[in-house]
Design a protein around this motif. Structure first.
Motif, PDB file in Angstrom:
ATOM      1  N   SER A  51      37.393  11.906   1.617  1.00 46.70           N
ATOM      2  CA  SER A  51      37.191  12.449   2.959  1.00 46.70           C
ATOM      3  C   SER A  51      38.313  12.022   3.895  1.00 46.70           C
ATOM      4  CB  SER A  51      35.841  12.027   3.507  1.00 46.70           C
ATOM      5  OG  SER A  51      35.759  10.626   3.498  1.00 46.70           O
ATOM      6  N   GLY A  52      39.145  11.106   3.456  1.00 42.55           N
ATOM      7  CA  GLY A  52      40.374  10.839   4.205  1.00 42.55           C
ATOM      8  C   GLY A  52      41.317  12.000   3.934  1.00 42.55           C
ATOM      9  N   THR A  53      42.108  12.379   4.945  1.00 40.28           N
ATOM     10  CA  THR A  53      42.981  13.535   4.723  1.00 40.28           C
ATOM     11  C   THR A  53      44.441  13.155   4.896  1.00 40.28           C
ATOM     12  OG1 THR A  53      42.565  14.157   7.008  1.00 40.28           O
ATOM     13  CG2 THR A  53      41.348  15.353   5.344  1.00 40.28           C
ATOM     14  N   SER A  54      45.287  13.976   4.298  1.00 43.43           N
ATOM     15  CA  SER A  54      46.725  13.819   4.487  1.00 43.43           C
ATOM     16  C   SER A  54      47.235  15.216   4.800  1.00 43.43           C
ATOM     17  CB  SER A  54      47.337  13.285   3.195  1.00 43.43           C
ATOM     18  OG  SER A  54      48.692  13.580   3.138  1.00 43.43           O
ATOM     19  N   ALA A  55      47.950  15.357   5.895  1.00 37.50           N
ATOM     20  CA  ALA A  55      48.409  16.672   6.363  1.00 37.50           C
ATOM     21  C   ALA A  55      47.234  17.663   6.411  1.00 37.50           C
ATOM     22  CB  ALA A  55      49.534  17.195   5.466  1.00 37.50           C
ATOM     23  N   GLY A  56      46.102  17.204   6.882  1.00 35.13           N
ATOM     24  CA  GLY A  56      44.965  18.095   7.097  1.00 35.13           C
ATOM     25  C   GLY A  56      44.137  18.385   5.863  1.00 35.13           C
ATOM     26  N   LYS A  57      44.602  17.945   4.689  1.00 39.04           N
ATOM     27  CA  LYS A  57      43.838  18.237   3.452  1.00 39.04           C
ATOM     28  C   LYS A  57      43.298  16.945   2.851  1.00 39.04           C
ATOM     29  CE  LYS A  57      45.606  22.537   2.227  1.00 39.04           C
ATOM     30  NZ  LYS A  57      46.443  23.306   1.372  1.00 39.04           N
ATOM     31  N   PRO A  58      42.216  17.071   2.059  1.00 37.55           N
ATOM     32  CA  PRO A  58      41.672  15.843   1.461  1.00 37.55           C
ATOM     33  C   PRO A  58      42.703  15.176   0.559  1.00 37.55           C
ATOM     34  CG  PRO A  58      40.212  17.695   1.059  1.00 37.55           C
ATOM     35  CD  PRO A  58      41.452  18.251   1.670  1.00 37.55           C
ATOM     36  N   LYS A  59      42.653  13.860   0.546  1.00 34.81           N
ATOM     37  CA  LYS A  59      43.500  13.138  -0.403  1.00 34.81           C
ATOM     38  C   LYS A  59      42.892  13.310  -1.787  1.00 34.81           C
ATOM     39  CE  LYS A  59      44.551   9.633   3.012  1.00 34.81           C
ATOM     40  NZ  LYS A  59      44.251   8.285   3.480  1.00 34.81           N
ATOM     41  N   LEU A  60      43.753  13.305  -2.806  1.00 36.16           N
ATOM     42  CA  LEU A  60      43.265  13.447  -4.188  1.00 36.16           C
ATOM     43  C   LEU A  60      43.461  12.118  -4.903  1.00 36.16           C
ATOM     44  CD1 LEU A  60      44.886  16.895  -5.035  1.00 36.16           C
ATOM     45  CD2 LEU A  60      42.497  16.437  -4.471  1.00 36.16           C
ATOM     46  N   MET A  61      42.405  11.607  -5.488  1.00 29.69           N
ATOM     47  CA  MET A  61      42.485  10.320  -6.163  1.00 29.69           C
ATOM     48  C   MET A  61      42.263  10.507  -7.660  1.00 29.69           C
ATOM     49  SD  MET A  61      43.173   8.277  -3.920  1.00 29.69           S
ATOM     50  CE  MET A  61      43.321   8.431  -2.160  1.00 29.69           C
ATOM     51  N   PRO A  62      43.151   9.930  -8.479  1.00 29.39           N
ATOM     52  CA  PRO A  62      42.988  10.107  -9.920  1.00 29.39           C
ATOM     53  C   PRO A  62      41.754   9.375 -10.440  1.00 29.39           C
ATOM     54  CG  PRO A  62      44.760   8.553  -9.442  1.00 29.39           C
ATOM     55  CD  PRO A  62      44.291   9.090  -8.128  1.00 29.39           C
ATOM     56  N   SER A  63      41.129   9.930 -11.466  1.00 28.36           N
ATOM     57  CA  SER A  63      40.023   9.201 -12.090  1.00 28.36           C
ATOM     58  C   SER A  63      40.024   9.432 -13.599  1.00 28.36           C
ATOM     59  CB  SER A  63      38.693   9.623 -11.474  1.00 28.36           C
ATOM     60  OG  SER A  63      37.718   8.670 -11.810  1.00 28.36           O
ATOM     61  N   THR A  64      39.341   8.551 -14.293  1.00 31.57           N
ATOM     62  CA  THR A  64      39.339   8.607 -15.762  1.00 31.57           C
ATOM     63  C   THR A  64      37.901   8.577 -16.279  1.00 31.57           C
ATOM     64  OG1 THR A  64      39.330   6.220 -15.935  1.00 31.57           O
ATOM     65  CG2 THR A  64      41.494   7.266 -15.883  1.00 31.57           C
ATOM     66  N   ALA A  65      37.734   8.882 -17.561  1.00 29.45           N
ATOM     67  CA  ALA A  65      36.399   8.844 -18.154  1.00 29.45           C
ATOM     68  C   ALA A  65      35.830   7.425 -18.055  1.00 29.45           C
ATOM     69  CB  ALA A  65      36.482   9.293 -19.612  1.00 29.45           C
ATOM     70  N   GLU A  66      36.713   6.446 -18.304  1.00 34.58           N
ATOM     71  CA  GLU A  66      36.234   5.064 -18.289  1.00 34.58           C
ATOM     72  C   GLU A  66      35.714   4.665 -16.903  1.00 34.58           C
ATOM     73  OE1 GLU A  66      38.443   1.319 -20.089  1.00 34.58           O
ATOM     74  OE2 GLU A  66      38.747   1.452 -17.923  1.00 34.58           O
ATOM     75  N   GLU A  67      36.297   5.257 -15.873  1.00 33.16           N
ATOM     76  CA  GLU A  67      35.898   4.881 -14.511  1.00 33.16           C
ATOM     77  C   GLU A  67      34.433   5.235 -14.245  1.00 33.16           C
ATOM     78  OE1 GLU A  67      37.802   2.922 -12.988  1.00 33.16           O
ATOM     79  OE2 GLU A  67      36.911   2.858 -10.999  1.00 33.16           O
ATOM     80  N   LEU A  68      33.962   6.299 -14.902  1.00 30.39           N
ATOM     81  CA  LEU A  68      32.546   6.653 -14.735  1.00 30.39           C
ATOM     82  C   LEU A  68      31.651   5.542 -15.293  1.00 30.39           C
ATOM     83  CD1 LEU A  68      32.664  10.453 -15.594  1.00 30.39           C
ATOM     84  CD2 LEU A  68      31.844   9.483 -13.439  1.00 30.39           C
ATOM     85  N   GLU A  69      32.118   4.905 -16.356  1.00 31.66           N
ATOM     86  CA  GLU A  69      31.344   3.773 -16.914  1.00 31.66           C
ATOM     87  C   GLU A  69      31.314   2.626 -15.916  1.00 31.66           C
ATOM     88  OE1 GLU A  69      32.690   2.492 -20.827  1.00 31.66           O
ATOM     89  OE2 GLU A  69      32.973   4.617 -21.298  1.00 31.66           O
ATOM     90  N   ARG A  70      32.471   2.418 -15.265  1.00 35.18           N
ATOM     91  CA  ARG A  70      32.550   1.325 -14.295  1.00 35.18           C
ATOM     92  C   ARG A  70      31.581   1.597 -13.137  1.00 35.18           C
ATOM     93  NH1 ARG A  70      37.710   1.144 -14.828  1.00 35.18           N
ATOM     94  NH2 ARG A  70      37.796  -0.510 -16.373  1.00 35.18           N
ATOM     95  N   LYS A  71      31.513   2.865 -12.730  1.00 36.05           N
ATOM     96  CA  LYS A  71      30.594   3.210 -11.628  1.00 36.05           C
ATOM     97  C   LYS A  71      29.143   3.015 -12.057  1.00 36.05           C
ATOM     98  CE  LYS A  71      33.781   6.216  -9.338  1.00 36.05           C
ATOM     99  NZ  LYS A  71      34.584   7.375  -9.648  1.00 36.05           N
ATOM    100  N   THR A  72      28.862   3.397 -13.296  1.00 35.44           N
ATOM    101  CA  THR A  72      27.492   3.230 -13.797  1.00 35.44           C
ATOM    102  C   THR A  72      27.120   1.749 -13.775  1.00 35.44           C
ATOM    103  OG1 THR A  72      27.812   5.138 -15.180  1.00 35.44           O
ATOM    104  CG2 THR A  72      25.972   3.718 -15.762  1.00 35.44           C
ATOM    105  N   PHE A  73      28.060   0.928 -14.204  1.00 32.10           N
ATOM    106  CA  PHE A  73      27.825  -0.520 -14.162  1.00 32.10           C
ATOM    107  C   PHE A  73      27.563  -0.972 -12.723  1.00 32.10           C
ATOM    108  CE2 PHE A  73      30.032  -4.314 -12.752  1.00 32.10           C
ATOM    109  CZ  PHE A  73      29.202  -5.277 -13.287  1.00 32.10           C
ATOM    110  N   PHE A  74      28.384  -0.483 -11.809  1.00 30.50           N
ATOM    111  CA  PHE A  74      28.258  -0.865 -10.395  1.00 30.50           C
ATOM    112  C   PHE A  74      26.860  -0.511  -9.873  1.00 30.50           C
ATOM    113  CE2 PHE A  74      28.735  -0.161  -5.852  1.00 30.50           C
ATOM    114  CZ  PHE A  74      29.636  -1.127  -5.429  1.00 30.50           C
TER     115      PHE A  74
END
Ligand code: AMP
Length: 607
Positions: free
Chosen positions: A100-123
C-alpha cells in the motif's frame, strides 16, 4: 530454519517463543549468514560483495548500501518483465506483493517466494499460544473474522501481483490449513475468497450472525475494515435478518460462495432473526458488538499507528471489549507480535521475531522522527559511510530511542528501508520490543492509503491551478488537512483559506468550482487512495472546508502558544483532533464535497 510445532500445543508454542527471543542475537547472525550464502550469486549482491567468500557481517555492513524502493525498483521491474529471479534471489520469485506504499503513484512491488508463505504460516501460528496464555477457552467456540481479498493481475512474465493478504488467503497454506481447534472461523473460506467485496461482506456477516452463540472473538485485520463491517451491518441488518428468518440467501448473492452460506444457515430461524433484529433496531448502537455476540471476549483489529484514530468509535460499539492488536507486518516481511495482547491500545509493543528477516535500525531524531543529520556526527561528508556508522542491529537498539527499521529478507531485499518509525519500549529476553510510531512521510491515512505531504501538495497545487485561477480568481493563501473518521467510512478534509485576488473581502464561493477542486485533488492522489475510494469504498468523498481570512494566523498563534517556535513555525499540513482542529472548524464559511468518484483502474505494470 523455519521452526514448527503443533499449534494446538500452547506450552510448546510459548517455549519456542522463549527460545527465539532468548537467542535473538545468534538467530539474527544465522539468518544473515543464510541469506548471504543463498544469494551471494545474485546479480544484486555480486555488485557489492566478492561472492561466496565475502559474506561476513562486516563486509555486508561496509559494502551493501542501505536503499529505498526507488533504488531497487528497476531490479524488481526486470523480474516483473520476465527476467530471471536470480537478479535478486536464488530462490524463484513466485509472485510480487503489491504494497500500500506507493512509488510514483503506483503500489510498490515486493518480491516473494514459496518458502516465504511457510514463514508467514509459522508467524501466524505463533499468535495462537499467546492468545491462549491470556484468554481461556478459545477452543470452545469460533472467531468471526471479516477477511477479504483484493484484485490481482498478472505481470508481463505471468507472475501474479497482488496484496500480501490476498496471496496468503489464496495459498494452500491457508486453504488447506490443518485443523486447529483454537482457530475455527465463522466465515467459510469460499466467502473470504469471494472476489466481490460487497457479496463477501454480506455473506461473512450472515454467517457470523447465524453462529452468534458460538462466537468468542470478532475482528478484521485493520480497525478501518472492521468499522466498515459495522456500518454495512447497520445498512443491511433487515435484509440479513430476513435471510435468517427464511433460511435463504438474498438474490443478489450470485457468487459461488452462496452454497457454503446456505449450508451454514441450515433452514429458517425465526427466533434468531427476531432477536438480532430487535438488537439492531435499538436507537443507539452503543455496545452493539457485545449484544450481538454476547460470548465475544475481545475485538481483534490493529489499532496502532494510523489506526489509533478509530479507537473511540470501536470502544463505542464494542461496549468495553478489549481491542487486541496482535501483529505488525508488511508486504516486505512479517515483523513482530504483541506479547501482551490485552494491554491498553496505547501501550502496544511488538516483539520482532528474530528468524523472520535480518533487522537493522537507523536512528532517527527522537523529537521530529526525521532522519538524523548524519553530517553533524562527524567531520567527513560521506553521508553513506556515516549512516553505516550509526545503524545498529536488532539486539543493540536502545530503550527509549526512535529508529527506522531496515530489513534484509529471504526474498531478495537487502538493507531495505521499510519507512516505518519505531520506538524501543523494552526487551523480551534478548529481543527488543517496539511501539509503532508512524510511517515516514505520511500525513493522512483512512484505510490502507498513505498520503504524504508531498502527494497532498501536488494534488492541491493541481486543483488550484486548474480551478481557482480562472474564472474565479481566488488565491489559496494556506491549507492544511485532517483525516475525519467521525463517520464511516472516514474521509479527507482539507481546510483552505481563500482570498479574492483583487480585494480583501470574503471570497465568493461557487459550488461547482469548489466541488471541481475536491474532485481534482482526488484525481491527483495516488493509486491506493483512488482504489479505496473507487473500488473498496473504504474512503468517503473528499471535503474542502473553506475558512475565513485570518484563520491560519490564529492557528499559528495557537501553535506558538503550545510551544512551537515563532521563527521556525511552519503551517502543519495535517492537524489531529484537539485545539488546532477546533480553531479551524469554528471558522468554516463553506463546505464542499467531491461529487464524483475518482478514476481508478486495476494496476498497469508498465515500468
Ligand atoms: P502493506 O505493505 O501495504 O501491507 O503495509 C504495511 C505497512 O502497514 C507497514 O509498513 C506499517 O506502516 C503498517 N502496519 C502494518 N502493521 C501495523 C501495525 N500493527 N501497527 C501500525 N502500522 C502497521
Amino acid at each position: 530454519m523455519i521452526p514448527s510445532y503443533d499449534p494446538n500445543d500452547t506450552e510448546a508454542g510459548l517455549k519456542l517463543l522463549e527460545d527465539l527471543t532468548t537467542n535473538a542475537e545468534a538467530i539474527q547472525q544465522q539468518v544473515l549468514h543464510q541469506i548471504l550464502s543463498q544469494n551471494s550469486g545474485t546479480q544484486y549482491l555480486r555488485a557489492f560483495l566478492d561472492g561466496e567468500s565475502d559474506k561476513n557481517l562486516q563486509s555486508f555492513r561496509n559494502k551493501v548500501p542501505v536503499v529505498n524502493y526507488d533504488d531497487i525498483k528497476p531490479f524488481i521491474q526486470r523480474i516483473a518483465d520476465g527476467e530471471s529471479s536470480d537478479i535478486v534471489s536464488a530462490q524463484p520469485i513466485t509472485e510480487l506483493l503489491t504494497s500500500s506504499g506507493t512509488s510514483a503513484g503506483k503500489p510498490k512491488l515486493m518480491p516473494s517466494t514459496a518458502e516465504e508463505l511457510e514463514r508467514k504460516t509459522f508467524f501466524y501460528s505463533m499468535l495462537v499460544p499467546i492468545m491462549n496464555k491470556y484468554v481461556n477457552g478459545l477452543d470452545e467456540g469460533k472467531g468471526m473474522y471479516l477477511l477479504f481479498i483484493k484484485p490481482e493481475i498478472k505481470t508481463l512474465s505471468g507472475l501474479m501481483a497482488r496484496p500480501v493478504l490476498t496471496s496468503y488467503y489464496k495459498s494452500q497454506h491457508f486453504r488447506n490449513r490443518p485443523f486447529n481447534k483454537y482457530n475455527v472461523y465463522t466465515s467459510p473460506d469460499q466467502t473470504i475468497l469471494c472476489q466481490d467485496s460487497k457479496q463477501s461482506m454480506y455473506c461473512q456477516l450472515l454467517c457470523g450472525l447465524v453462529q452468534r452463540s458460538h462466537v468468542l472473538r470478532v475482528g478484521a485485520v485493520f480497525a478501518s475494515a472492521f468499522l466498515r463491517a459495522v456500518k454495512f451491518l447497520e445498512d443491511h441488518y433487515k435484509e440479513l435478518c430476513a435471510d435468517i428468518r427464511t433460511g435463504t440467501v438474498t438474490s443478489w448473492i450470485t457468487d459461488s460462495c452462496r452454497d457454503s452460506v446456505l449450508s451454514i444457515l441450515n433452514g429458517p430461524n425465526q427466533e434468531l432473526a427476531d432477536e438480532i433484529e430487535s438488537e439492531c433496531a435499538e436507537k443507539s448502537w452503543e455496545g452493539i458488538l457485545r449484544k450481538l455476540w454476547p460470548k465475544a471476549k475481545y475485538v481483534e483489529v490493529i489499532v496502532t499507528g494510523s489506526m489509533a484514530q478509530y479507537i473511540p468509535t470501536l470502544e463505542f460499539y464494542s461496549g468495553g471489549l478489549p481491542l487486541v492488536s496482535t501483529m505488525y507486518a508488511s508486504s516486505e516481511c512479517y515483523f513482530g507480535i504483541n506479547l501482551n495482547p490485552l494491554c491498553d491500545p496505547a501501550d502496544v509493543s511488538y516483539t520482532l521475531l528474530p528468524n523472520m528477516a535480518y533487522f537493522e535500525f537507523l536512528p532517527v531524531d527522537d523529537k521530529s522522527h526525521e532522519e538524523i543529520n548524519f553530517a553533524s556526527h562527524s567531520n567527513t561528508d560521506d553521508e553513506d559511510a556515516l549512516k553505516e556508522d550509526l545503524i545498529v542491529d536488532l539486539v543493540n537498539v536502545e530503550v527509549g530511542r526512535y529508529y527506522e527499521i531496515v530489513i534484509t529478507t529471504f526474498t531478495g531485499l537487502y538493507r531495505y528501508r521499510v519507512g516505518d518509525i519505531l520506538k524501543v519500549t523494552g526487551f523480551h529476553n534478548k529481543a527488543p520490543q517496539f511501539r509503532f510510531v508512524q510511517r515516514r512521510n505520511v500525513v493522512l491515512s483512512i484505510d490502507t492509503d498513505k498520503t504524504s505531504e508531498e502527494d497532498l501538495l501536488n494534488a492541491v497545487t493541481q486543483a488550484k491551478l486548474n480551478h481557482l485561477q480562472q474564472p474565479s480568481s481566488l488565491l489559496l493563501m494556506e491549507y492544511t488537512s485532517y483525516a475525519d473518521t467521525s463517520s464511516i467510512p472516514g474521509h479527507y478534509v482539507l481546510f483552505w483559506e481563500l482570498k479574492p485576488r483583487y480585494s480583501n473581502d470574503p471570497p465568493k464561493l461557487d459550488d461547482k468550482t469548489m466541488e471541481d477542486c475536491c474532485s481534482e485533488v482526488e484525481d491527483c492522489l495516488d493509486y491506493v487512495y483512488r482504489r479505496c475510494r473507487n473500488r473498496d469504498k473504504s474512503i468517503g468523498p473528499l471535503e474542502i472546508r473553506v475558512v475565513s481570512l485570518g484563520t491560519f494566523d490564529s492557528l499559528m498563534d495557537f501553535c506558538v502558544s503550545q510551544g512551537s517556535s515563532l521563527n521556525q513555525y511552519k503551517t502543519p499540513r495535517c492537524v489531529k483532533s484537539g485545539g488546532a482542529l477546533e480553531i479551524l472548524d469554528s471558522r468554516v464559511i463553506g463546505r464542499f464535497f467531491s461529487k464524483r468518484v475518482p478514476r481508478w483502474e486495476p494496476l498497469g505494470l508498465d515500468s
